[in-house]
Scaffold this motif. Structure first.
Motif, PDB file in Angstrom:
ATOM      1  N   PHE A 114       0.830  -1.203   0.000  1.00 12.89           N
ATOM      2  CA  PHE A 114       0.000   0.000   0.000  1.00 12.89           C
ATOM      3  C   PHE A 114       0.866   1.254   0.000  1.00 12.89           C
ATOM      4  N   GLN A 115       1.963   1.232   0.753  1.00 18.00           N
ATOM      5  CA  GLN A 115       2.863   2.381   0.789  1.00 18.00           C
ATOM      6  C   GLN A 115       3.502   2.600  -0.588  1.00 18.00           C
ATOM      7  N   ARG A 116       3.945   1.538  -1.226  1.00 14.59           N
ATOM      8  CA  ARG A 116       4.531   1.666  -2.570  1.00 14.59           C
ATOM      9  C   ARG A 116       3.506   2.202  -3.564  1.00 14.59           C
ATOM     10  N   TYR A 144       1.621   6.499  -7.006  1.00 11.31           N
ATOM     11  CA  TYR A 144       0.493   7.394  -7.288  1.00 11.31           C
ATOM     12  C   TYR A 144       0.940   8.854  -7.260  1.00 11.31           C
ATOM     13  N   LEU A 145       1.696   9.220  -6.238  1.00 11.83           N
ATOM     14  CA  LEU A 145       2.107  10.609  -6.053  1.00 11.83           C
ATOM     15  C   LEU A 145       3.241  11.031  -6.982  1.00 11.83           C
ATOM     16  N   ASN A 146       4.060  10.090  -7.446  1.00 12.38           N
ATOM     17  CA  ASN A 146       5.227  10.454  -8.234  1.00 12.38           C
ATOM     18  C   ASN A 146       5.087  10.141  -9.717  1.00 12.38           C
ATOM     19  N   PHE A 147       4.934   8.891 -10.070  1.00 15.15           N
ATOM     20  CA  PHE A 147       4.935   8.507 -11.483  1.00 15.15           C
ATOM     21  C   PHE A 147       3.563   8.062 -11.993  1.00 15.15           C
ATOM     22  N   GLY A 148       2.619   7.896 -11.102  1.00 13.78           N
ATOM     23  CA  GLY A 148       1.305   7.379 -11.472  1.00 13.78           C
ATOM     24  C   GLY A 148       0.313   8.420 -11.932  1.00 13.78           C
ATOM     25  N   ASN A 149       0.776   9.674 -12.022  1.00  8.56           N
ATOM     26  CA  ASN A 149      -0.075  10.756 -12.526  1.00  8.56           C
ATOM     27  C   ASN A 149      -1.377  10.889 -11.727  1.00  8.56           C
ATOM     28  N   ARG A 150      -1.292  10.575 -10.409  1.00  8.91           N
ATOM     29  CA  ARG A 150      -2.438  10.661  -9.497  1.00  8.91           C
ATOM     30  C   ARG A 150      -3.644   9.878 -10.018  1.00  8.91           C
ATOM     31  N   ASN A 151      -3.367   8.762 -10.663  1.00  5.13           N
ATOM     32  CA  ASN A 151      -4.411   7.897 -11.212  1.00  5.13           C
ATOM     33  C   ASN A 151      -4.766   6.845 -10.165  1.00  5.13           C
ATOM     34  N   SER A 152      -5.995   6.845  -9.700  1.00  6.07           N
ATOM     35  CA  SER A 152      -6.404   5.926  -8.639  1.00  6.07           C
ATOM     36  C   SER A 152      -6.366   4.455  -9.067  1.00  6.07           C
ATOM     37  N   ASN A 153      -6.274   4.204 -10.372  1.00 10.34           N
ATOM     38  CA  ASN A 153      -6.192   2.820 -10.846  1.00 10.34           C
ATOM     39  C   ASN A 153      -4.891   2.134 -10.441  1.00 10.34           C
ATOM     40  N   VAL A 154      -3.880   2.903 -10.016  1.00  6.76           N
ATOM     41  CA  VAL A 154      -2.616   2.294  -9.587  1.00  6.76           C
ATOM     42  C   VAL A 154      -2.669   1.867  -8.121  1.00  6.76           C
ATOM     43  N   LEU A 155      -3.745   2.215  -7.434  1.00  5.87           N
ATOM     44  CA  LEU A 155      -3.894   1.866  -6.020  1.00  5.87           C
ATOM     45  C   LEU A 155      -4.601   0.531  -5.870  1.00  5.87           C
ATOM     46  N   TRP A 156      -4.171  -0.260  -4.918  1.00  8.65           N
ATOM     47  CA  TRP A 156      -4.800  -1.560  -4.658  1.00  8.65           C
ATOM     48  C   TRP A 156      -6.285  -1.368  -4.403  1.00  8.65           C
ATOM     49  N   SER A 157      -6.639  -0.307  -3.685  1.00  6.83           N
ATOM     50  CA  SER A 157      -8.036  -0.055  -3.318  1.00  6.83           C
ATOM     51  C   SER A 157      -8.824   0.672  -4.404  1.00  6.83           C
ATOM     52  N   ILE A 171      -6.352   4.914   1.894  1.00  6.01           N
ATOM     53  CA  ILE A 171      -5.848   5.429   3.162  1.00  6.01           C
ATOM     54  C   ILE A 171      -6.571   4.751   4.329  1.00  6.01           C
ATOM     55  N   GLU A 172      -7.859   4.570   4.197  1.00  7.97           N
ATOM     56  CA  GLU A 172      -8.640   3.884   5.234  1.00  7.97           C
ATOM     57  C   GLU A 172      -8.094   2.472   5.464  1.00  7.97           C
ATOM     58  N   ASN A 173      -7.773   1.773   4.378  1.00  7.52           N
ATOM     59  CA  ASN A 173      -7.223   0.423   4.494  1.00  7.52           C
ATOM     60  C   ASN A 173      -5.829   0.436   5.121  1.00  7.52           C
ATOM     61  N   MET A 174      -5.021   1.442   4.780  1.00  7.42           N
ATOM     62  CA  MET A 174      -3.686   1.561   5.383  1.00  7.42           C
ATOM     63  C   MET A 174      -3.803   1.771   6.893  1.00  7.42           C
ATOM     64  N   LYS A 175      -4.727   2.618   7.291  1.00  4.42           N
ATOM     65  CA  LYS A 175      -4.929   2.877   8.716  1.00  4.42           C
ATOM     66  C   LYS A 175      -5.381   1.604   9.432  1.00  4.42           C
ATOM     67  N   ALA A 176      -6.298   0.868   8.815  1.00  7.47           N
ATOM     68  CA  ALA A 176      -6.778  -0.378   9.421  1.00  7.47           C
ATOM     69  C   ALA A 176      -5.639  -1.387   9.569  1.00  7.47           C
ATOM     70  N   LEU A 177      -4.809  -1.499   8.543  1.00  3.66           N
ATOM     71  CA  LEU A 177      -3.660  -2.412   8.625  1.00  3.66           C
ATOM     72  C   LEU A 177      -2.698  -1.972   9.717  1.00  3.66           C
ATOM     73  N   HIS A 178      -2.378  -0.696   9.754  1.00  2.00           N
ATOM     74  CA  HIS A 178      -1.455  -0.181  10.762  1.00  2.00           C
ATOM     75  C   HIS A 178      -2.004  -0.443  12.166  1.00  2.00           C
ATOM     76  N   ASN A 179      -3.301  -0.223  12.349  1.00  2.00           N
ATOM     77  CA  ASN A 179      -3.927  -0.442  13.649  1.00  2.00           C
ATOM     78  C   ASN A 179      -4.085  -1.916  14.006  1.00  2.00           C
ATOM     79  N   SER A 180      -3.897  -2.803  13.038  1.00  2.55           N
ATOM     80  CA  SER A 180      -4.051  -4.233  13.315  1.00  2.55           C
ATOM     81  C   SER A 180      -2.867  -4.795  14.091  1.00  2.55           C
ATOM     82  N   PHE A 181      -1.792  -4.021  14.211  1.00  2.00           N
ATOM     83  CA  PHE A 181      -0.607  -4.458  14.944  1.00  2.00           C
ATOM     84  C   PHE A 181      -0.655  -3.923  16.371  1.00  2.00           C
ATOM     85  N   GLU A 182      -0.151  -4.743  17.293  1.00  2.00           N
ATOM     86  CA  GLU A 182       0.008  -4.271  18.668  1.00  2.00           C
ATOM     87  C   GLU A 182       0.990  -3.114  18.666  1.00  2.00           C
ATOM     88  N   GLU A 183       0.934  -2.275  19.671  1.00  2.00           N
ATOM     89  CA  GLU A 183       1.764  -1.069  19.722  1.00  2.00           C
ATOM     90  C   GLU A 183       3.249  -1.383  19.550  1.00  2.00           C
TER      91      GLU A 183
END
Length: 88
Positions: free
Chosen positions: A19-21, A26-39, A46-58
């Motif tokens: 998701f980070q890649r 998206y921000l650099n070479f993907g021309n801000r095209n949402s089709n390059v995002l998994w979601s 971003i919502e999915n990234m937050k959920a994944l990040h929160n799925s780990f213990e502190e």
């Protein structure tokens, strides 16, 4: 996404890295095209990234991607470009 959140930590780390890649592309070479995002949608991605990040213990959260970095991706990706109001 529910199945991913139920996966083992190694797989969730790999998906968060993916998701980070996607954000970087998206921000650099993907021309801000949402089709390059998994979601396929900036907000959902971003919502999915937050959920994944929160799925780990502190003490298991990835050091290579902080919550603040995710919020920065959110700010950069959800910027609404102002439209020109001038009549041409």
């Amino acid at each position: 996404m529910k199945d991913i959140l139920k996966s083992d930590a190694k797989f969730r780390y790999m998906m968060l890295g993916r998701f980070q890649r996607d954000c970087e592309y998206y921000l650099n070479f993907g021309n801000r095209n949402s089709n390059v995002l998994w979601s396929l949608d900036e907000g959902k991605h971003i919502e999915n990234m937050k959920a994944l990040h929160n799925s780990f213990e502190e003490n298991d959260k990835p050091e290579w991607l902080t919550w603040e970095q995710i919020l920065e991706y959110e700010k950069l990706m959800l910027i609404v470009e102002p439209r020109s109001t001038a009549i041409e």
